[in-house]
Design a protein around this motif. Sequence first.
Motif, mmCIF file in Angstrom:
data_model
loop_
_atom_site.group_PDB
_atom_site.id
_atom_site.type_symbol
_atom_site.label_atom_id
_atom_site.label_comp_id
_atom_site.label_asym_id
_atom_site.label_seq_id
_atom_site.Cartn_x
_atom_site.Cartn_y
_atom_site.Cartn_z
ATOM 1 N N HIS A 172 -5.519 33.058 -43.116
ATOM 2 C CA HIS A 172 -6.883 33.545 -43.357
ATOM 3 C C HIS A 172 -7.405 34.276 -42.123
ATOM 4 O O HIS A 172 -8.037 35.331 -42.225
ATOM 5 N N ASP A 173 -7.132 33.721 -40.935
ATOM 6 C CA ASP A 173 -7.607 34.325 -39.680
ATOM 7 C C ASP A 173 -6.817 35.578 -39.306
ATOM 8 O O ASP A 173 -7.366 36.492 -38.677
ATOM 9 N N ILE B 59 1.042 22.596 -42.784
ATOM 10 C CA ILE B 59 0.648 23.420 -43.929
ATOM 11 C C ILE B 59 -0.828 23.808 -43.855
ATOM 12 O O ILE B 59 -1.190 24.972 -44.040
ATOM 13 N N SER B 60 -1.704 22.848 -43.582
ATOM 14 C CA SER B 60 -3.132 23.165 -43.547
ATOM 15 C C SER B 60 -3.448 24.125 -42.401
ATOM 16 O O SER B 60 -4.276 25.042 -42.555
ATOM 17 N N GLU B 61 -2.800 23.946 -41.245
ATOM 18 C CA GLU B 61 -3.014 24.848 -40.122
ATOM 19 C C GLU B 61 -2.564 26.265 -40.472
ATOM 20 O O GLU B 61 -3.263 27.250 -40.180
ATOM 21 N N LEU B 62 -1.405 26.391 -41.109
ATOM 22 C CA LEU B 62 -0.915 27.710 -41.478
ATOM 23 C C LEU B 62 -1.788 28.370 -42.541
ATOM 24 O O LEU B 62 -1.976 29.587 -42.531
ATOM 25 N N THR B 63 -2.329 27.573 -43.440
ATOM 26 C CA THR B 63 -3.253 28.112 -44.441
ATOM 27 C C THR B 63 -4.463 28.744 -43.761
ATOM 28 O O THR B 63 -4.941 29.816 -44.157
ATOM 29 N N ARG B 64 -4.965 28.082 -42.735
ATOM 30 C CA ARG B 64 -6.087 28.645 -41.977
ATOM 31 C C ARG B 64 -5.659 29.891 -41.206
ATOM 32 O O ARG B 64 -6.397 30.874 -41.135
ATOM 33 N N LEU B 65 -4.458 29.869 -40.655
ATOM 34 C CA LEU B 65 -4.002 30.994 -39.839
ATOM 35 C C LEU B 65 -3.808 32.267 -40.659
ATOM 36 O O LEU B 65 -4.095 33.364 -40.179
ATOM 37 N N VAL C 214 -1.347 34.196 -29.713
ATOM 38 C CA VAL C 214 -0.765 34.153 -31.056
ATOM 39 C C VAL C 214 0.759 34.040 -30.968
ATOM 40 O O VAL C 214 1.384 33.307 -31.751
ATOM 41 N N ALA C 215 1.371 34.737 -30.015
ATOM 42 C CA ALA C 215 2.824 34.644 -29.854
ATOM 43 C C ALA C 215 3.236 33.224 -29.478
ATOM 44 O O ALA C 215 4.250 32.707 -29.975
ATOM 45 N N ALA C 216 2.457 32.581 -28.614
ATOM 46 C CA ALA C 216 2.751 31.191 -28.247
ATOM 47 C C ALA C 216 2.553 30.272 -29.450
ATOM 48 O O ALA C 216 3.316 29.316 -29.652
#
Length: 281
Positions: free
Chosen positions: A204-205, A196-202, A176-178
């Motif tokens: 959530h995770d 943006i879409s990747e961060l939206t998923r992140l 996660v730090a990387a």
Amino acid sequence: MRSTTTWGTYVRFEVLGPLSVADYRQDQRKSLLPSASKKRVLLAALLSRVGEVVSTQSLITEIWADQPPRKARGALHVYMAQLRNQLVTDVLPERRAQIVTEPPGYLLRLGGAEFDQHDFDILVKEARNNFDTGNLPTAFKAVSGALDLWRGPALAGLTDGELLSVYATCLDEEYVAALELRIELDLLLGNHRAIISELTRLIHDYPLRETFYRHLMLAYYRSERQADALNCFLQLRERLRNDLGVEPCRPVQRLHQAVLSADPALDHQFARSEFMARVPS
């Protein structure tokens, strides 16, 4: 460090995902992974402290928890002998990994074998060094290469014991730090719309990881979506209040105020220039 797509003659251990150990030669891959779950746990435990002694008692506890059989030490000795034999290939002796008996337990010497965690650490260190010196494209390439080594959750299916549970948690934290570093580089390189879409998923995770909310707020703002950036802050604040009874951290609160006032310092080009000005000459 060798790319995993480069064929040669070597053994490679992998823990950044399901446990894997294989003998690579020419254009073939032969799995050396034990079929028995207890031997997989033992191998993973030795890899978690590679080059260091893991005590016999720790290994027994990792396999049987608080209910070891009466002859647990004898069974452990048999498992270790079988693991040793399984790791013996016709790779040159100086390139073999070796399990060594050393009081009060056992250790795994990599020798000339490869280990994906070591590759990951090298690439992340390279990325951070280049980040600190302002070489952003090279830093981005290195950290992306490090993240590409991951095949899923660390040691998936083998983390019931305390030793491997802690080890996998530490590995996942390094992942996660990387990832945070790679996203920060994306923002500095002007890739805000693409993430943006990747961060939206992140978010959530990792619903309590404030760094991802901060990155998403900034990506929204630079993509001319100020309202979405503000809603992202409200979502984080509500979640933190409900789950932990706290407010967002100060960097996130400062970003929120900057978004409200449309602070020019948030613009990509200005932020990139400010970052480069701080890089030691």
